[in-house]
Design a protein around this motif. Structure first.
Motif, PDB file in Angstrom:
ATOM      1  N   ALA A   1       0.832  -1.208   0.000  1.00  0.00           N
ATOM      2  CA  ALA A   1       0.000   0.000   0.000  1.00  0.00           C
ATOM      3  C   ALA A   1       0.867   1.258   0.000  1.00  0.00           C
ATOM      4  CB  ALA A   1      -0.917  -0.005   1.217  1.00  0.00           C
TER       5      ALA A   1
ATOM      6  N   THR B   1       3.114  -1.415 -13.851  1.00  0.00           N
ATOM      7  CA  THR B   1       1.886  -1.856 -13.178  1.00  0.00           C
ATOM      8  C   THR B   1       1.973  -3.306 -12.696  1.00  0.00           C
ATOM      9  OG1 THR B   1       0.942  -2.574 -15.296  1.00  0.00           O
ATOM     10  CG2 THR B   1       0.501  -0.293 -14.595  1.00  0.00           C
TER      11      THR B   1
ATOM     12  N   HIS C   1      -6.187  -1.677  -6.948  1.00  0.00           N
ATOM     13  CA  HIS C   1      -5.803  -0.686  -7.960  1.00  0.00           C
ATOM     14  C   HIS C   1      -6.542  -0.902  -9.283  1.00  0.00           C
ATOM     15  CE1 HIS C   1      -2.507   1.444  -5.906  1.00  0.00           C
ATOM     16  NE2 HIS C   1      -2.208   0.288  -5.348  1.00  0.00           N
TER      17      HIS C   1
ATOM     18  N   GLN D   1      -3.867  -6.509  -3.432  1.00  0.00           N
ATOM     19  CA  GLN D   1      -3.434  -5.135  -3.675  1.00  0.00           C
ATOM     20  C   GLN D   1      -3.590  -4.751  -5.150  1.00  0.00           C
ATOM     21  OE1 GLN D   1      -2.320  -2.645  -1.611  1.00  0.00           O
ATOM     22  NE2 GLN D   1      -2.906  -3.912   0.133  1.00  0.00           N
TER      23      GLN D   1
ATOM     24  N   LYS E   1       2.830   2.002  -6.482  1.00  0.00           N
ATOM     25  CA  LYS E   1       2.137   3.135  -7.090  1.00  0.00           C
ATOM     26  C   LYS E   1       2.152   2.963  -8.606  1.00  0.00           C
ATOM     27  CE  LYS E   1       1.984   5.052  -2.974  1.00  0.00           C
ATOM     28  NZ  LYS E   1       0.731   5.034  -2.184  1.00  0.00           N
ATOM     29  N   PRO E   2       1.254   2.135  -9.129  1.00  0.00           N
ATOM     30  CA  PRO E   2       1.289   1.853 -10.566  1.00  0.00           C
ATOM     31  C   PRO E   2       1.107   3.122 -11.395  1.00  0.00           C
ATOM     32  CG  PRO E   2      -0.747   1.051  -9.575  1.00  0.00           C
ATOM     33  CD  PRO E   2       0.136   1.459  -8.462  1.00  0.00           C
TER      34      PRO E   2
END
Length: 427
Positions: free
Chosen positions: A112, A122, A145, A141, A116-117
């Motif tokens: 978390a 990604t 996203h 996770q 940070k895609p």
């Protein structure tokens, strides 16, 4: 050395004398008539861990809520203190380590925080031999996203079904990979991964490198700061002997200090501000920022005694004795069990072997039951694996010898046929 010499009490005694420096058998509670080879699942209780747990209970008894600031070890900073005690085991700055959460919750927190895609990155790279909880957390996770795990979770394939090649891991790192999540020691075969080389390769490609140290902390040396690893997480109830459900551990490289935690909670606050009760979060300046709720003191307390013991012995001596124990076990398996269908799936190269040995056999489940019926505690891993962990601190070379003789007797007498070849509810 002849086979007959290898499998003698005298030879086992010679090995015991040679590697005695790391043995602390008298410090642990060991049941008479048993050989406990499951320390890579749950380490045994030490007298020091018992004592430190009782000390925290005594603080509660004597001080009530004032235990947060009074007593032998006030609770308010205890997670940071235990983290500092763990830091030498992973080669880290003390401020980079915190005792908190569990393996799974800590991985969720780290993903978390750091996943940070963006800009085409990604994907998360893991491997097909990984422990399931890590994969569950990664998949969860990714879904948060809006990403499909089938597409965005990349798993390095194993060539033999038991181990991984470093070059295969590196080759699987692509331009769309954001983070690599691998184990320091593979939970089945016990292979030690080349974390230094993997980290460098990841960074050369702009990828973050994080590690699950559940099966490596306390059994093999680490140098996370020197290797430049970005983060790590682990449980403390295996080789650290912190007890069932012991509070976990978390590492963040100091270059990431100041990164806002993905999952904020009040115990991640700057300690000077925590009780201001402001609704604006002011995080701690170090790894402590990734804490969430109030620490589990009774699940942390045994670690104090356990870590004092490990610090006294030192990880180099533990590693030396551990390798000698597992090496002796593999030698005996090769000389005594060759006719009974066992395959040793752990690396023969000591540098690539962790603290346990993994044997493969089609009748593994019922063989494990036969071992337990004879007083030896192994660990079954579906569908056909037997893990044996002679732990440096409390197991002996004579126990290794007796274990292999017992395995041989079980096979010769076909004792395993008395049992069903399926796992129990808890394997």
């Amino acid at each position: 050395m002849t086979t007959s010499t290898l499998n003698t009490p005298d030879y086992a005694a010679q090995l015991e004398a040679r590697y005695a420096a790391a043995s602390r058998r008298d410090e642990f509670y060991i049941q008479d008539g048993t050989i406990y080879f499951d320390g890579n699942s749950l380490g045994l209780l030490s007298k020091r861990a018992e004592s430190s747990l009782l000390a925290v209970l005594d603080t509660w008894k004597r001080h009530g809520i004032d235990g947060w600031t009074q007593g032998e070890r006030p609770w308010f900073h205890l997670s940071e203190q235990i983290g500092a005690m763990m830091a030498p085991l992973i080669g880290a700055n003390p401020s980079s380590v915190i005792a908190t959460g569990s393996t799974t919750s800590n991985l969720h927190q780290l993903l978390a925080t750091f996943f940070k895609p963006a800009d085409g990155r990604t994907k998360i790279l893991a491997d097909e031999l990984n422990f399931p909880t890590d994969l569950y957390a990664i998949q969860s996770q990714l879904r948060l996203h809006g990403l499909d795990p089938e597409e965005h979770l990349i798993r390095v394939e194993s060539r033999d079904g038991q181990t991984l090649k470093t070059e295969d891991i590196i080759e699987t790192m692509t331009d769309d990979t954001a983070i690599v999540i691998l184990s320091g020691v593979l939970y089945r075969s016990g292979q030690v991964l080349d974390m230094e080389r993997i980290t460098k390769a990841a960074h050369d490609r702009g990828i973050l490198a994080g590690y699950d140290l559940c099966h490596s902390i306390g059994s093999v040396p680490h140098h996370l700061d020197d290797w430049g690893a970005d983060f790590a997480f682990w449980c403390n109830y295996k080789h650290l002997n912190g007890g069932p459900g012991a509070t976990g551990g978390l590492y963040v490289n100091e270059r990431h200090f100041g990164t806002a935690p993905g999952l904020a909670g009040w115990f991640g606050s700057d300690k000077e501000r925590q009780f201001d009760m402001e609704h604006t979060f002011t995080p701690a300046a170090d790894a402590g920022a990734l804490q969430m709720g109030t620490p589990h003191l009774l699940s942390s307390a045994p670690l104090i005694g356990s870590l004092e013991l490990l610090d006294e012995v030192g990880i180099p001596a533990i590693r030396e004795r551990s390798l000698a124990l597992t090496g002796y076990l593999l030698d005996l398996v090769n000389t005594e069990l060759g006719d009974y269908g066992f395959t040793a799936a752990s690396p023969a190269d000591a540098a690539e072997r962790g603290g346990h040995v993994f044997l493969v056999h089609p009748e593994a489940a019922r063989i494990c039951k036969a071992l337990k019926a004879n007083g030896l505690i192994p660990d079954f891993r579906a569908p056909n694996g037997i893990r044996l962990a002679p732990v440096a601190l409390y197991n002996t070379f004579e126990e290794v010898r007796q274990a292999v003789l017992l395995l041989k007797r079980i096979m010769v007498e076909e004792q395993y046929k008395q049992f069903e070849n399926k796992r129990d509810v808890v394997a």
